[in-house]
Design an enzyme around this catalytic site. Structure first.
Site, PDB file in Angstrom:
ATOM      1  N   HIS A   1       5.041   2.603   5.343  1.00 61.88           N
ATOM      2  CA  HIS A   1       4.486   1.248   5.251  1.00 61.88           C
ATOM      3  C   HIS A   1       3.848   1.009   3.865  1.00 61.88           C
ATOM      4  O   HIS A   1       4.190   0.059   3.167  1.00 61.88           O
ATOM      5  CB  HIS A   1       3.443   1.062   6.364  1.00 61.88           C
ATOM      6  CG  HIS A   1       2.754  -0.266   6.360  1.00 61.88           C
ATOM      7  ND1 HIS A   1       3.034  -1.239   7.291  1.00 61.88           N
ATOM      8  CD2 HIS A   1       1.797  -0.794   5.556  1.00 61.88           C
ATOM      9  CE1 HIS A   1       2.296  -2.303   7.042  1.00 61.88           C
ATOM     10  NE2 HIS A   1       1.525  -2.060   6.006  1.00 61.88           N
ATOM     11  N   GLU A   2       2.964   1.897   3.482  1.00 59.23           N
ATOM     12  CA  GLU A   2       2.272   1.710   2.201  1.00 59.23           C
ATOM     13  C   GLU A   2       3.237   1.842   1.026  1.00 59.23           C
ATOM     14  O   GLU A   2       3.094   1.167   0.015  1.00 59.23           O
ATOM     15  CB  GLU A   2       1.109   2.705   2.061  1.00 59.23           C
ATOM     16  CG  GLU A   2       0.019   2.581   3.139  1.00 59.23           C
ATOM     17  CD  GLU A   2      -0.516   1.168   3.342  1.00 59.23           C
ATOM     18  OE1 GLU A   2      -0.467   0.366   2.395  1.00 59.23           O
ATOM     19  OE2 GLU A   2      -0.969   0.861   4.465  1.00 59.23           O
TER      20      GLU A   2
ATOM     21  N   HIS B   1       4.800  -1.498   0.447  1.00 60.35           N
ATOM     22  CA  HIS B   1       3.950  -2.355  -0.384  1.00 60.35           C
ATOM     23  C   HIS B   1       4.083  -1.955  -1.850  1.00 60.35           C
ATOM     24  O   HIS B   1       4.170  -2.797  -2.737  1.00 60.35           O
ATOM     25  CB  HIS B   1       2.473  -2.197   0.000  1.00 60.35           C
ATOM     26  CG  HIS B   1       2.067  -2.947   1.230  1.00 60.35           C
ATOM     27  ND1 HIS B   1       2.291  -4.291   1.391  1.00 60.35           N
ATOM     28  CD2 HIS B   1       1.429  -2.543   2.356  1.00 60.35           C
ATOM     29  CE1 HIS B   1       1.805  -4.680   2.570  1.00 60.35           C
ATOM     30  NE2 HIS B   1       1.274  -3.636   3.176  1.00 60.35           N
TER      31      HIS B   1
HETATM   32 ZN    ZN Z   1       0.274  -3.505   5.035  1.00 66.43          ZN
END
Ligand code: ZN
Length: 682
Positions: free
Chosen positions: A471-472, A475
């Site tokens: 997830h990170e 980003h």
């Molecule tokens: Zn997030």
């Protein structure tokens, strides 16, 4: 005095984190703010007719200068939080906030931007430059800069009062959370509670000079008890204390009541919206979001409710049956749901994190993640050997694309340690910026708090940790792979809140695919791949009680949105009334009458999510729908990966989020993929 922070300005180098000390922070900030103020004033005085080059580009450069020194300061405060760093950071905060307020209220600067917008030259600027100017003008208007004098003063009063009220809301909630605890001396009452939670509770009792155990209302402690404590009356007691926090009912009735605070917040937000020329605060929220109208948001949420509720009712019926058969529970109450939900899950999937962990050693997971990025986008990621970092656990990496062009670098700080803020996040360190002296390439911080390695063994991650890391990293790719040269709309800058979680949630999907897991999930001792039965149980557990979870999020989203949309000064906030109405429509588990959820809903009363809580679901729809393109073409399909890279990741905030999504998917987002992936498709 030499200052390693100031040395960064104008350079394309990584910060020398070895050399940055708390005492460098404030002088560096003072210097940059003074330089920026002086330059801005000079520019605003000098020019009659402003252009991109006379005001917009210089302001971008000033903001960039500030980021170069502030990003390392705020990062070190978060991950090396010594008293000295905290003090240095707190000394900087008011200065920074004054500077930002000053910019937002600067009428001459606003007029200069408007001149550029209205000039003939505007039409010949790149779309990214135009978007940057329009975003700035929008933000100026939202900060009340162009209101007539009397209204402007009122707007300022409202802003200040709202900021006080948010703080009050947060303080009441914190005080209410800390005021209550349950002292236990009979260990039998803790039956079912995991050893770690018991130890925590014993530790808390000890810290207050008490025997036995102390159960509190902070989230980890509360959740552990609600999910695992077999003692039903104990759960009932904890539940009541928790859901009545900061309200006029419950064990601390009236002591920290947020009721009047919420009323005033809603009234002032409404007044503020009307000053700005909007019908209500929901419209203010949407001014900066991807969703284009309140009707669209409400329609979206109501549609999801309709499609989710039947399965939610089935899940609840099944849970009721299970609780009756297992323990003879006649009426499943709100304080029973979490407990029986966990028992049914254990019963059905027999899935334990401990069984999975050996298959996720951190170094392998990392290699697997980079391999996924290679297959999807042709990236090569290698460690930067000479980077100077803030802790021996931290590593730096550089990314090259298919053509051998360096695209960006990132720091990875994986493990929990003392004085490091909890949770996981990605933050900008440096933004992509085309300057006269050359291209500045982006740098990101990826921070997580996984359990550190023990002895000579590698750190073994939970599957949840693997999801967090992907997830990170999603980003970070959004920030790092941007092709946009203007920091204000490069990477995640200028991306609306309801779209910014698209690239991150999107990456999580690869953690649920056999073909992707086979790249890295292997036993850390034997290298045996993740056994198929274990994988199947993992995958089956993914959508466990998906409908009930979805309905809860929809309840919060609809409540938040209607509260702001339907505000009527003549009738007041009607907080509980609105919540009750939404619950009748949405919730399958009807909470007891004393439940005062709103009084602790800090996201919308103290955080930035007012009339924006729906963003979580909105972004999930986008990411599921984007991933469905890969489900159709193959999860490592290079052409689809290339299209996602060029239409979403590389574009950042340089174009309208809906336009970008359509460029990738060929149509507007559809909720079908999310329903299917959550096992909710009819
Ligand atoms: Zn997030």
């Amino acid at each position: 005095m030499s200052n390693p922070l100031l040395d960064l300005i104008g350079q394309d180098s990584l910060p020398d984190f070895d050399a940055v000390r708390p005492e460098h922070a404030e002088p560096a900030l003072d210097r940059v703010l003074a330089d920026n103020r002086a330059e801005l004033e000079q520019r605003l005085q000098r020019h009659e007719n402003h252009t991109w080059d006379s005001i917009v580009a210089p302001l971008e450069a000033m903001t960039d200068r500030l980021e170069r020194i502030w990003a390392p300061i705020s990062h070190l405060n978060a991950v090396m939080n010594s008293p000295a760093w905290r003090e240095a950071y707190n000394a900087c905060l008011p200065k920074l906030s004054d500077y930002h307020t000053e910019l937002g209220q600067n009428e001459a600067l606003f007029r200069a931007f408007r001149q550029v917008r209205e000039s003939q030259a505007f039409a010949s600027l790149e779309p990214a430059q135009q978007k940057l100017i329009d975003d700035n003008l929008r933000d100026f208007r939202l900060s009340g800069v162009n209101l007539p004098a009397g209204q402007k003063a009122r707007f300022k009063t409202l802003s200040q009062r709202l900021s006080q009220l948010s703080t009050r809301f947060e303080e009441n909630l914190l005080d209410a959370t800390q005021a209550w605890s349950k002292h236990i001396t009979d260990e039998r009452r803790l039956q079912g509670l995991p050893a770690s939670a018991r130890e925590q509770a014993a530790h808390k009792a000890g810290a207050k000079g008490l025997d036995g155990w102390l159960l509190t209302l902070d989230l980890p402690s509360y959740m552990a008890a609600m999910q695992h404590a077999a003692d039903r009356s104990l759960r009932r007691e904890l539940y009541e204390a928790f859901v009545t926090r900061a309200s006029e009912v419950g064990p601390d009735a009236g002591r920290f009541d947020n009721g009047p605070v919420m009323e005033e917040i809603l009234a002032l937000r409404h007044e503020m919206a009307q000053l700005l020329g909007y019908a209500d605060y929901a419209e203010v929220s949407l001014a900066t979001k991807m969703a284009d109208s309140p009707q669209r948001v409400l329609g979206f949420l109501e549609d999801l409710v309709g499609r989710t509720r039947p399965q939610g009712e089935r899940e609840l019926a099944e849970l009721r049956r299970f609780a009756r058969e297992r323990d003879g529970v006649d009426t499943l109450e709100a304080w029973d749901v979490g407990y029986y939900s966990e028992r049914l899950k254990e019963h059905r999937y027999q899935l334990s994190e401990e069984e999975l962990r050996p298959y996720f050693p951190a170094p392998r997971v990392l290699d697997g993640l980079f391999e996924v990025a290679h297959r999807l986008y042709g990236l090569t990621i290698r460690a930067v050997r000479d980077a100077r970092v803030w802790h021996p656990d931290v590593r730096a990496f550089a990314i090259w694309d298919r053509d051998g062009e360096p695209r960006g670098r990132f720091y990875l700080d994986l493990y929990a340690r003392e004085n490091k803020r909890g949770g996981a996040w990605m933050a900008d360190c440096v933004s992509r910026h085309r300057r006269p002296q050359g291209l500045q390439r982006p740098v990101a911080f990826i921070t997580t708090n996984f359990a550190p390695p023990v002895g000579d063994e590698p750190a073994l991650l939970r599957h949840d940790d693997v999801l967090t890391l992907f997830h990170e990293f999603g980003h970070a790719l959004h920030h790092l792979l941007t092709r946009v040269d203007y920091p204000g709309v490069a990477g995640i800058s200028g991306v609306p809140w309801d779209a910014v979680e698209l690239p991150s949630q999107f990456m999580e999907n690869w953690c649920w695919e056999r073909e992707a897991l086979d790249l890295f999930a292997a036993h850390y001792r034997t290298a045996e791949p993740l056994p198929q039965p274990l994988f199947e149980r993992l995958k089956a557990g993914r959508n466990y009680h998906a409908a009930m979870a979805m309905l809860r999020q929809l309840e919060f989203s609809l409540f938040d949105f209607r509260l702001h949309r339907d505000y009527d000064p003549a009738r007041g906030g009607r907080v509980q009334e609105t919540l009750d109405a939404v619950r009748r429509e949405v919730a399958v588990v009807q909470p007891p009458a004393f439940n005062r959820f709103a009084n602790s809903f800090a996201h919308i009363f103290a955080g930035g999510y007012a009339a924006g809580y729906y963003s979580y679901k909105w972004a999930e729809v986008l990411s599921a729908d984007a991933f469905s393109a890969f489900e159709q073409a193959g999860i490592f399909d290079a052409a689809t990966g290339e299209r996602f890279l060029s239409t979403i990741l590389e574009q950042g905030g340089s174009r309208d989020a809906m336009e970008l999504f359509k460029a990738f998917r060929g149509r507007e987002p559809s909720i079908d993929a999310l329903l299917r992936q959550s096992g909710l498709a009819a």
